[in-house]
Design an enzyme around this catalytic site. Sequence first.
Site, PDB file in Angstrom:
ATOM      1  N   LYS A  89       0.818  -1.208   0.000  1.00 53.83           N
ATOM      2  CA  LYS A  89       0.000   0.000   0.000  1.00 53.83           C
ATOM      3  C   LYS A  89       0.863   1.274   0.000  1.00 53.83           C
ATOM      4  O   LYS A  89       0.447   2.312  -0.479  1.00 53.83           O
ATOM      5  CB  LYS A  89      -0.930   0.027   1.220  1.00 53.83           C
ATOM      6  CG  LYS A  89      -1.828  -1.201   1.412  1.00 53.83           C
ATOM      7  CD  LYS A  89      -2.997  -1.201   0.470  1.00 53.83           C
ATOM      8  CE  LYS A  89      -4.167  -2.086   0.890  1.00 53.83           C
ATOM      9  NZ  LYS A  89      -3.919  -3.475   1.181  1.00 53.83           N
TER      10      LYS A  89
HETATM   11  C1  LIG Z   1      -4.656  -4.654   0.810  1.00 51.78           C
HETATM   12  C2  LIG Z   1      -3.914  -5.917   0.781  1.00 51.78           C
HETATM   13  C3  LIG Z   1      -4.229  -6.946  -0.122  1.00 51.78           C
HETATM   14  C4  LIG Z   1      -5.410  -6.860  -1.055  1.00 51.78           C
HETATM   15  O1  LIG Z   1      -5.267  -5.876  -2.057  1.00 51.78           O
HETATM   16  P1  LIG Z   1      -6.563  -5.359  -2.830  1.00 51.78           P
HETATM   17  O2  LIG Z   1      -6.077  -4.248  -3.685  1.00 51.78           O
HETATM   18  O3  LIG Z   1      -7.511  -4.882  -1.774  1.00 51.78           O
HETATM   19  O4  LIG Z   1      -7.115  -6.496  -3.595  1.00 51.78           O
HETATM   20  C5  LIG Z   1      -3.425  -8.068  -0.136  1.00 51.78           C
HETATM   21  N1  LIG Z   1      -2.395  -8.212   0.713  1.00 51.78           N
HETATM   22  C6  LIG Z   1      -2.060  -7.253   1.599  1.00 51.78           C
HETATM   23  C7  LIG Z   1      -0.912  -7.478   2.510  1.00 51.78           C
HETATM   24  C8  LIG Z   1      -2.798  -6.077   1.668  1.00 51.78           C
HETATM   25  O5  LIG Z   1      -2.466  -5.122   2.550  1.00 51.78           O
END
Ligand SMILES: *Cc1c(COP(=O)(O)O)cnc(C)c1O
Length: 456
Positions: free
Chosen positions: A111
């Site tokens: 993120k």
């Molecule tokens: C947010 C997240 C996901 C999922 O990603 P999306 O874009 O919501 O599909 C997978 N793994 C981790 C560690 C995350 O923080």
Amino acid sequence: MNYISTRNKSLNFDFSSIFLRGLAPDGGLFLPKEINKFSESELKGLSELNYIDLGVEIISKFCAPVLNKSEIKLLLDKAYSNFSVKNIVEIKKIDNINLLELYHGPTLAFKDIAMQVIGLMYEALDLNKKKINIIVATSGDTGSAAIAALKEKKNINLFVLHPHEKISNIQRKIMTTCDSYNIYNIAVKGNFDDCQKAVKQMFNDEHFREKINMSGVNSINWARIICQIVYYFYAYFQFSSKVNFSVPTGNFGDVYAGYIAKKMGLPIDKLMVATNENDILSRVINSGEYKPLKVKPSLSPSMDIQIASNFERLLFDVFNSDDHKVSKSMKSLSVNGSFKLEEEELKKIKENFIAEKINDTDTLRIIKDFFVNYGFILDPHTATAVGAAYKIKNKSKTIVLGTAHPYKFLETIKLAIGKNVDPPKQFSDLSKKIEKFDIIDNKLEDIKKYITEKIK
Ligand SMILES: *Cc1c(COP(=O)(O)O)cnc(C)c1O
């Protein structure tokens, strides 16, 4: 580049407006009016660029004319200056798996890659003249990434809604130990879908949204998606032959960025949607019925989601840009709790996507096997994508997206391999820090009241 809504294609917004709003006024998601394909010679040129220059070329396509290339270059240089690896991301070959590590940013999850850029965009777009209140729902990682990107920013308040007691201890601690005057952590007595629903309802309440000058940085914000497209290109260029990507999936933002990369001309074979037991996406991709069930807590909490918001963007394409049909399906979802895709539509999805569900037992086994065989510790989210990657039958190479550092899920790793994960340097004193958050009932009015009082 101008933008429309998935529920109304006659809308017309520029990048600055869609960035600030996050969600379209009709409740739909923003999409660019058109997406151009890179030619083969353009792809060749892109393949020679470093991560940041590649990012400039891709991101600028979507921000013009509001931000130019040199402005974006400045943004990216600054955004990624605190990543712990030189190229922002890293690829490791382990067994048949090519692991794309996306977790070398300040909060140890992918993120950060989009959020660090977004944090700087408010200033670059000159949006922070008037106080902005950003409200974000998190399943564990978005919140800390947003906090790291927005702490101490003047004229910005950030409210983070996380599901109370449904994220890992380290995820919570990273979020709630940030001591900054403009950050508010709220633990909602519900699950992630409840948090996300509350944020969407606040966005759709025109009066409230205007009153607090509200903005959002959830993965429904298109700016998140465009920053994530970059690493699909970057990873592909390390191989330059047709590849699959296996992606740990919750809200369908990350894997959807891969789909956009494919639309931009990147030779991607299949996009593997890896889910945990909250398998709405593997159910819809395999059967055509989109039907959220109750959220089940799992060992990969950032994927404990049943309403995968970004899926609506894919529907717009699958329905041949029929905005009425998107609206109708979303209406059916809220009234009847489900909708069904026609055979032709499902076929289109299957041309690009495959899906697998990996349950907690398998996740633990995969983490253990990987550690025993290769000495490498996977986080539980990445482990689902590794498990799913082994099920791909075609001949293309597969790249697995590593979405989080295992330290964030200490307890689960201990359960799998009987060992602790050492904290990365920046978190060595995390356990000593004081946490600050407020617990609130899962009631929209209570959440609104809390926010209104804090910003008085
Ligand atoms: C947010 C997240 C996901 C999922 O990603 P999306 O874009 O919501 O599909 C997978 N793994 C981790 C560690 C995350 O923080």
